[in-house]
Write an enzyme that holds these catalytic residues in place. Structure first.
Site, mmCIF file in Angstrom:
data_model
loop_
_atom_site.group_PDB
_atom_site.id
_atom_site.type_symbol
_atom_site.label_atom_id
_atom_site.label_comp_id
_atom_site.label_asym_id
_atom_site.label_seq_id
_atom_site.Cartn_x
_atom_site.Cartn_y
_atom_site.Cartn_z
ATOM 1 C CB SER A 135 -0.993 -0.032 1.112
ATOM 2 O OG SER A 135 -1.538 1.169 1.512
ATOM 3 C CE LYS A 161 -4.809 0.494 0.234
ATOM 4 N NZ LYS A 161 -5.549 -0.399 1.312
ATOM 5 C CE LYS A 163 -3.873 4.008 1.944
ATOM 6 N NZ LYS A 163 -5.147 3.727 2.761
ATOM 7 C CG ASP A 188 -7.874 2.739 0.578
ATOM 8 O OD1 ASP A 188 -9.075 3.215 0.790
ATOM 9 O OD2 ASP A 188 -7.304 2.295 1.566
ATOM 10 C CD GLU A 213 -8.967 -0.307 0.509
ATOM 11 O OE1 GLU A 213 -8.063 -0.726 -0.093
ATOM 12 O OE2 GLU A 213 -8.910 -0.279 1.916
ATOM 13 C CG ASP A 238 -10.579 -0.304 4.991
ATOM 14 O OD1 ASP A 238 -11.061 -0.709 5.996
ATOM 15 O OD2 ASP A 238 -9.552 0.136 4.578
ATOM 16 C CE LYS A 262 -7.554 -1.999 6.795
ATOM 17 N NZ LYS A 262 -7.508 -0.507 6.879
ATOM 18 N N GLY A 290 -4.618 -3.867 6.176
ATOM 19 C CA GLY A 290 -3.481 -3.839 7.125
ATOM 20 C C GLY A 290 -3.515 -2.682 7.664
HETATM 21 O O1 OSB Z 1 -7.117 2.310 4.647
HETATM 22 O O2 OSB Z 1 -6.072 0.413 4.303
HETATM 23 C C1 OSB Z 1 -6.111 1.383 5.093
HETATM 24 C C2 OSB Z 1 -2.824 1.766 6.952
HETATM 25 C C3 OSB Z 1 -3.585 2.469 7.933
HETATM 26 C C4 OSB Z 1 -5.000 3.061 8.126
HETATM 27 C C5 OSB Z 1 -5.838 2.488 6.960
HETATM 28 C C6 OSB Z 1 -5.267 1.875 5.907
HETATM 29 C C7 OSB Z 1 -3.864 1.590 5.797
HETATM 30 C C8 OSB Z 1 -3.289 1.000 4.734
HETATM 31 C C9 OSB Z 1 -1.809 0.221 4.803
HETATM 32 O O3 OSB Z 1 -3.527 1.137 3.798
HETATM 33 C C10 OSB Z 1 -1.695 -0.942 4.653
HETATM 34 C C11 OSB Z 1 -0.614 -1.855 5.355
HETATM 35 O O4 OSB Z 1 -0.532 -2.087 6.726
HETATM 36 O O5 OSB Z 1 0.246 -2.040 4.628
HETATM 37 MG MG MG Z 2 -8.371 1.145 3.346
#
Ligand code: OSB
Ligand code: MG
Length: 370
Positions: A135, A161, A163, A188, A213, A238, A262, A290
């Site tokens: 991510s 992924k 952001k 995301d 996402e 999510d 999660k 994650g």
């Molecule tokens: O939205 O998936 C998410 C990290 C912290 C809070 C929300 C998210 C995330 C990530 C990181 O996208 C995923 C990872 O742990 O590698």
């Molecule tokens: Mg997310």
């Protein structure tokens, strides 16, 4: 298991590189480590609440409060036999799912150690290693984003992924797609759009993304159903999915075609397992999200992702992607086929590096029933 003592650690771990999402940028990751003592054994769980209420209303402060003042007093000194039993005893607390999840994870770790079973075995996992991706946070420019993605591809990640947020969405995704036409790519938004502003995301539908996402608000299943109807690309929820019931309703409303599970967000591994089972019955793909976990939470995520319905790569990267120093002696590495091996020792299958734990600890609270 008769629970005799629980210690809560507020940890702060410096990230290898800053992580930026539509709700903010962090340089350190905070979490609460839950250490449970019972029957002469110790179990660990990670509560992924962060310092700020950006991803969720829960924070380190609320998690410590709810655990210390409500949940722990309700379980100390009691015999707890399994996760279902624990969930019943925590049910009087409305919400605060990350706090509950931290304690549930520690219980699983202890149960596994007591019975000599790995978390994977106990949950019904079927894979020894699981497909993973990375991510990638918002970067200073689309050019820099492409460089960062390139570095992860070189390291062997086969799914990426990125952001997005308003103003940094179609342009960023389009640039990455042009540079890497074959890459398994997804985006995301972390709830950064409304149904109206999401109209600008229409071009994403032509980029061959695996999924989009959480574009809209976490409490808005209905508008997600309206948006999904306009996209060929699956919408993945999510933040919106905080219980098996909401997962069922989201599927009934066609708010999404994929769910990110999660365990921390849904109140524990048992709840993640229930959402997995529901989605599997309906042929809905799930994947493990994650929260920049330590080795403790990462071990748990790997076990969860080994269940048969987790058919899309998880946001579970190698330890090196997150931390120079972790609190577990084990470090997770990326295999050449973009998988990570699921631990198979009893419980979570990881051990705590006490010196590293000490260095990461900002505060510690010991709770006994005396
Ligand atoms: O939205 O998936 C998410 C990290 C912290 C809070 C929300 C998210 C995330 C990530 C990181 O996208 C995923 C990872 O742990 O590698
Ligand atoms: Mg997310």
């Amino acid at each position: 298991m008769k629970i005799t003592q629980i210690n809560l650690y507020h940890l702060r771990m410096p990230l290898v590189s800053a992580f930026e999402t539509s709700f903010g940028r962090i340089h350190n990751r905070d979490c609460v480590l839950v250490e449970v003592f019972a029957d002469g054994m110790v179990g660990y769980g990670e509560c992924p609440a962060d310092r700020d209420p950006g991803y969720s209303y829960e924070t380190i402060g609320t998690a410590l409060h709810i655990l210390q003042d409500f949940i722990i007093p309700a379980v100390l000194g009691l015999e707890i036999t399994n996760a279902e039993d624990l969930q019943k005893r925590m049910a009087f607390v409305r919400g605060h799912l990350m706090a509950k999840a931290g304690l549930e994870m520690a219980l699983w770790d202890m149960l596994g150690k007591a019975y000599g079973k790995s978390l994977r075995e106990m949950l019904g996992g079927v894979h020894q290693s699981v497909e993973v991706g990375v991510s990638v946070g918002l970067q200073e420019s689309p050019h820099r984003l492409v460089e960062v993605v390139q570095e992860y591809i070189k390291l062997g990640y086969q799914r990426v992924k990125i952001k997005i947020k308003p103003g940094r969405d179609v342009g960023d995704a389009d640039k990455v797609r042009r540079e890497f036409p074959q890459l398994r790519l997804q985006v995301d938004a972390n709830s950064a759009y409304t149904l109206e502003s999401a109209a600008s995301l229409a071009p994403l539908d032509e980029l061959g993304l695996l999924l989009i996402e959480q574009p809209l608000a976490e409490d808005d299943l209905w508008d997600h159903s309206q948006l999904q109807a306009r996209f060929k690309t699956p919408i993945c929820l999510d933040e919106s999915i905080t219980s098996p019931r909401l997962a069922r309703q989201a599927l009934e409303m066609k708010s999404c075609r994929v769910i990110n599970i999660k365990p921390g967000r849904v109140g524990g591994l048992s709840q993640g397992q229930a959402i997995h089972d529901l989605c599997r019955e309906q042929g809905i793909p799930v994947w493990c999200g994650g929260m920049l976990e330590t080795g403790v939470g990462r071990a748990s995520n790997l076990a969860m992702a080994s269940l048969p319905g987790f058919t899309l790569p998880g946001d579970i990267s190698a330890t090196d992607r997150y931390y120079d120093e972790d609190i577990t002696t084990e470090r997770f590495v990326l295999n050449p086929d973009s998988t990570i091996t699921v631990p198979d020792a009893p419980g979570l299958g990881v051990s705590i590096d006490s010196a590293a734990l000490k260095r990461a600890t900002l505060a510690m609270l010991e709770i006994t029933n005396r």
